[in-house]
Design an enzyme around this catalytic site. Sequence first.
Site, short mmCIF file in Angstrom:
data_model
loop_
_atom_site.label_atom_id
_atom_site.label_comp_id
_atom_site.label_asym_id
_atom_site.label_seq_id
_atom_site.Cartn_x
_atom_site.Cartn_y
_atom_site.Cartn_z
N ASP A 84 0.86 -1.19 0.00
CA ASP A 84 0.00 0.00 0.00
C ASP A 84 0.89 1.24 0.00
OD1 ASP A 84 0.80 -0.57 2.72
OD2 ASP A 84 -0.55 1.04 3.34
N GLU A 179 0.17 -0.83 5.74
CA GLU A 179 1.24 -0.38 6.65
C GLU A 179 1.09 1.11 6.90
OE1 GLU A 179 5.25 1.23 7.78
OE2 GLU A 179 3.99 1.77 6.09
ZN LIG Z 1 7.01 1.89 4.08
#
Ligand SMILES: [Zn+2]
EC number: 3.4.11.4
Length: 413
Positions: A84, A179
Amino acid sequence: MAKYENLIPRFLKYVKVNTRSDPNSTTIPSSPRLTAFAEHLVQDLQAIGLTNVHINQQSAYVYATLPANTDKPVKKIGYISHFDTADFNSENIQPQIVENYDGHSVIKLDAAGKYTLDPAVFPNLKNYAGQTLITTDGSTLLGADDKSGVAEIMAAMEYLLAHPEIKHGEIEIGLGPDEEIGTGADHFDVADFGADIAYTVDGGPLGQLEYETFNAANAQVTVTGTNVHPAEAKGVMVNASQVAMDFHAALPEHDRPENTEGREGFFHLYSMTGDVDTAHLSYIIRDHDRDIFEDRKKLFQGVADQMNQAFGSDRVQVTIKDQYYNMREVIEKDMTVVDLAKQALEDLDIKPLIFPVRGGTDGSKISFMGLPTPNLFAGGENMHGRFEYVSEQTMERATDVLIKIVELAEQQA
Ligand SMILES: [Zn+2]
């Protein structure tokens, strides 16, 4: 021909896909576009020849395995990165290639030159003389954070499959979502992953190796006031906004992000709202040292307790929630995972850059799940915005390191 022929083409293909995670979502992963990208990764990992390729249901991570090609009892090594990208425009990403950068020129990102990479502003550019840089066109982020890590891990696996003379134990791959919104690793499935030690490949410039992070908590303060007409307020009004300001003033003035560096922790007021009736303060609390971290939380609560005692009622309500801990606490029990990486860097003539991170990594959470997971460089600079860039040569070096680590682990087994 490049040593890793698919490294850069695959990276360029991946960054063009919008995989921005959604901080307002409650689903796992946070967006259907992440599911679609994960399915795409499954196909690519299978095409490379990895086995056990699947999407872990609990975490939405893509897991895959490269089987051992030795009978030695080698520790299973895991490589983790996230696909992501951060909270910045990720529509229609057009990577630009700057070949043989001279290390001092200003690079125009958009055609009009509104946005530039200027060594006067970004001095790290001077480290890249003679290298090929991949930049944005000024309108989006690049997504080297962390698709460089994804592409490097895949290139390393492809190389090992093509070079069976390099002996290695079983290698586990984990490519995850979310994340950037801080939730991806919460659901990481250590048992399904199956590694003994692991690395996130999510760091910055060449040589970075991180195994120490902050201890982190989030703290919310709600103040309840007593609102009466100001003309008749004497001895009656309790102005919640004033109480909130008094609360903040009671915290140590030095211990703020703008006054601290290195191993100094802080209380960071990141948001405040208020009127006479109610006020709200939001903080993060950070420290590398666990004892001092605990003391900081006590001090924070203590300020509220003291104020409440003076009021004779609980006007100042504090909620503190731990977010993650310094992974060093786990890793220093067995430094093998750090020593391997350090030796790999040294063997490849890369100067190890080892500093305590003033933040967390996915590894801070995963290490506390029982899998020691320091962070290795992936190459990105100026992450999370339009000035992001990465050097092809650094990406190749990162791939070298991933291969060297598994090679060393086999030799030492
Ligand atoms: Zn990263």
